[in-house]
Design an enzyme around this catalytic site. Structure first.
Site, PDB file in Angstrom:
ATOM      1  N   ASP A  19      97.873  36.043  37.342  1.00 49.16           N
ATOM      2  CA  ASP A  19      97.335  36.769  38.485  1.00 49.16           C
ATOM      3  C   ASP A  19      95.840  36.494  38.579  1.00 49.16           C
ATOM      4  O   ASP A  19      95.192  36.154  37.588  1.00 49.16           O
ATOM      5  CB  ASP A  19      97.611  38.264  38.317  1.00 49.16           C
ATOM      6  CG  ASP A  19      97.371  39.039  39.597  1.00 49.16           C
ATOM      7  OD1 ASP A  19      97.128  38.404  40.636  1.00 49.16           O
ATOM      8  OD2 ASP A  19      97.424  40.278  39.547  1.00 49.16           O
ATOM      9  N   ASP A  50      93.263  36.908  46.779  1.00 44.50           N
ATOM     10  CA  ASP A  50      93.391  37.464  48.123  1.00 44.50           C
ATOM     11  C   ASP A  50      92.570  38.743  48.256  1.00 44.50           C
ATOM     12  O   ASP A  50      92.023  39.246  47.274  1.00 44.50           O
ATOM     13  CB  ASP A  50      94.862  37.745  48.428  1.00 44.50           C
ATOM     14  CG  ASP A  50      95.528  38.603  47.359  1.00 44.50           C
ATOM     15  OD1 ASP A  50      95.427  38.240  46.169  1.00 44.50           O
ATOM     16  OD2 ASP A  50      96.137  39.631  47.694  1.00 44.50           O
TER      17      ASP A  50
END
Length: 664
Positions: free
Chosen positions: A105, A140
């Site tokens: 991640d 993001d």
């Protein structure tokens, strides 16, 4: 995690193609295989979250004891702490001691929550490449559910920009692209379409953790559906933060393939136990009733006092829940599992009721039929997409046979034609009426009662008021356009006298012909029966059941009726008739010219050779396989809908039943 000069990547084997192949399906849900540089991952899959600084269960044990094929860890944590040099030198797999696939991640959630992530999207991508991540995630912008449209739009615009940047920088690393957009369905769909059109291996639906923590499952459904409308169906979907087994069936039903779970460790630290139907405090559990190795070999007092045992229990339950989802997809009964699980929490019931609002989209992925019976679980069962399709096709495709009135038969045991045989015989001898059952699934003209799932279903003798009211609404909607002058509900001899007075009979019915005509129109489209049955019609009838098995016209075998679902298998002679009657692209799958010889030989249609297809085709439909010049080359049963056929580059789009030689 700022890089001082380019990091030196560890030595790794050449990458394998990051390809996702569909193996089995149940609507949007699918089992599949995701290929990575460190092996294949069977999906749906659970990715345990591993904190490299405090792993409750060592990653090697996640593989050996729990069967984990993939895990997820945080690149930001690895990059900013004491493990940075080691992971850059040795790679993330060696550092963790895990030989399977590793997804990393980016730290977007930490950036949103803590606001102290001082790293750029480009740096995150380069770091994940350097440590050998199998699947690396872009950085993001996390949108909260309550963000207004203007802010969410700005976050989506920046997320799309970063996704393009990450795709350009990914090198040999498979990329995870993120979908944001808060609760704004139009923004979710746009973000999904833009991001999944890029060179990404996995699409991740982000920004949903607050929804799951607050049990806002209805909103979760809206977010996932909006995202799926825009996503490339050939790419697996990761639902970020969906770590509770309560959510797995619903999320899989909506087409999510990967789930990451930090909940197993987080809940263990809080002394809580995960179960398929909810969460319980271990200190309040006297007997867990769980068959996992932890619960079956340790007393509850010991489990409640041991964080490691609690984490192991939570892992066992979570992996078992994913296996149960895979089993349900393969068996075709995931909807039953979702509806049963919804009884565990009112918020899940709200989510299941929300599904009916999206039936037009969900129906595109629903198979024509499933193996075995449909079980009534509750009033929501009648609103499944496959029944929404049946009622819509009944309105649009079925031509009610001429009669003055309709005999309305109440719900009862199946098949209705057997249950009501005597009633129908007496009624048609006395009156010009047509029998139709007011079923919980919708109106069932008696000649269609063999079509799945109208006969192949189990319904309780007594229905809840909500289900009975829905059946009444369904029936009235159909009856309003059926063209009959009156309807009489069968209530015994008095009804017979009323019908005889209103529309004196008798009425002669060729039930075999009526069944064949009605089924053909329902399956292939209104008017299909006319070209299929033009000529001298004969039947091959089962000696055991007396039912039609094969339909021949002028001696040519046109159709075979399948005993398992009541639909037709289309033969080449029937396909030629439909091709002549219906203009392209109706019922067609258009294949590349190079594939035509293989289809004529009876080889299956692979998705990568499909050039176009009828938008109305659904998985399990009978289809005409044609060349770019509309020459019939095979008859097939579809495995995908049009959108999937055009998206997948691997896998079977349709199973060929019969090749058709070129015209002489």
């Amino acid at each position: 995690m700022a890089c001082h000069g380019p990091p030196k990547p560890f030595t790794a084997a050449a990458p394998s193609p990051h390809v996702f192949e569909l193996r089995a399906r149940d609507g949007l849900a699918r089992t599949g295989v995701l290929e990575t540089r460190h092996g294949r991952v069977a999906t749906p899959a659970l990715l345990p979250v591993v904190n490299p600084n405090q792993a409750v269960v060592p990653p090697a044990e996640l593989a050996s004891r729990f069967g984990a094929e993939i895990l997820i860890t945080n690149a930001y944590i690895l990059g900013k702490g004491s493990l940075r040099e080691a992971v850059l030198r040795d790679g993330v797999h060696k550092l963790l001691g895990f030989s399977g696939a590793v997804m990393t991640d980016s730290g977007a959630f930490q950036s949103h929550v803590y606001g102290d992530v001082e790293v750029t999207n480009a740096q995150v991508i380069e770091f994940q490449k350097a440590i050998g991540s199998d699947l690396g995630t872009m950085l993001d912008l996390f949108s909260e559910p309550e963000h207004p449209a203007a802010r969410a739009r700005a976050d989506v615009d920046e997320t799309i920009r970063r996704a393009r940047e990450a795709a350009d920088l990914r090198g040999d690393m498979a990329l995870v692209g993120a979908v944001q957009g808060a609760l704004h369905e139009d923004l979710r769909e746009r973000c999904a379409r833009e991001v999944s059109s890029l060179d990404i291996a996995v699409a991740a639906i982000g920004g949903v953790v607050p929804l799951m923590e607050a049990y806002r499952f209805r909103d979760l459904v809206r977010v996932i559906v909006a995202s799926k409308k825009g996503l490339d169906p050939s790419k697996p979907v990761h639902l970020f933060g969906a770590g509770h087994p309560l959510v797995f069936p619903l999320a899989a039903l909506l087409g999510c393939d990967l789930f990451d779970s930090a909940a197993y460790a987080k809940y263990a630290r809080d002394g809580r136990m995960l179960f398929p139907d909810g969460t319980r405090h271990a200190s309040e559990v006297r007997e867990s009733g769980c068959p996992c190795p932890v619960c079956s070999s340790h007393p509850m007092a010991q489990i409640a006092a041991d964080e490691r045992l609690l984490a192991e229990h939570n892992l066992h339950v979570s992996f078992a829940a994913v296996r149960e989802v895979r089993r349900a997809i393969a068996a075709g009964d995931l909807w039953e599992l979702v509806e049963r699980r919804a009884r565990a929490h009112p918020a899940l019931q709200d989510a299941v009721r929300e599904l009916r609002r999206h039936n037009d989209f969900l129906e595109e992925y629903e198979p024509l039929s499933r193996t075995g019976a449909m079980y009534y679980v509750g009033p929501e069962t009648a609103h499944r997409p496959v029944l929404h399709r049946y009622r819509r096709r009944l309105m649009e495709r079925y031509a009610p046979p001429p009669a003055k009135g309709v005999l309305v038969l109440p719900e009862g045991s199946r098949p209705y034609s057997d249950r009501y045989a005597a009633v129908v015989e007496r009624s048609l001898a006395a009156a010009d009426v047509h029998p139709v059952v007011k079923s919980v699934w919708g109106p069932v003209p008696l000649e269609l009662d063999h079509v799945w799932p109208l006969s192949q279903s189990l319904v309780p003798d007594s229905l809840e008021p909500e289900a009975a009211e829905a059946a009444e609404v369904f029936f009235r909607q159909w009856a309003a356009g059926a063209g009959y002058a009156f309807g009489k509900l069968w209530e015994g001899e008095a009804t017979l006298d009323e019908m005889r007075s209103a529309a004196p009979g008798p009425r002669q019915v060729d039930w075999n012909l009526l069944r064949v005509r009605a089924t053909a129109d329902l399956q292939f489209g209104r008017g299909a029966a006319d070209p299929l049955l033009r000529g001298h019609v004969t039947y091959a009838v089962s000696k055991n059941t007396g039912k039609v098995r094969n339909v021949l016209v002028d001696g040519a075998h046109i159709l075979s009726l399948r005993a398992e679902d009541g639909f037709f298998t289309l033969k080449a002679a029937g396909a030629r008739r439909l091709q002549a009657a219906f203009p392209a692209p109706r019922l067609r799958i258009v294949v590349d010219a190079d594939a035509v010889p293989f289809q004529r030989e009876g080889k299956n249609v692979f998705a990568k050779f499909v050039k176009d297809a009828d938008r109305g085709l659904r998985p399990g439909d009978e289809a005409l396989v044609v060349s770019p010049d509309d020459e019939l080359c095979a008859v097939a049963r579809t495995a995908m809908n049009r959108r999937e056929m055009l998206a997948f580059r691997r896998g079977v789009a349709a199973y060929v039943r019969e090749g058709v030689p070129p015209p002489a």
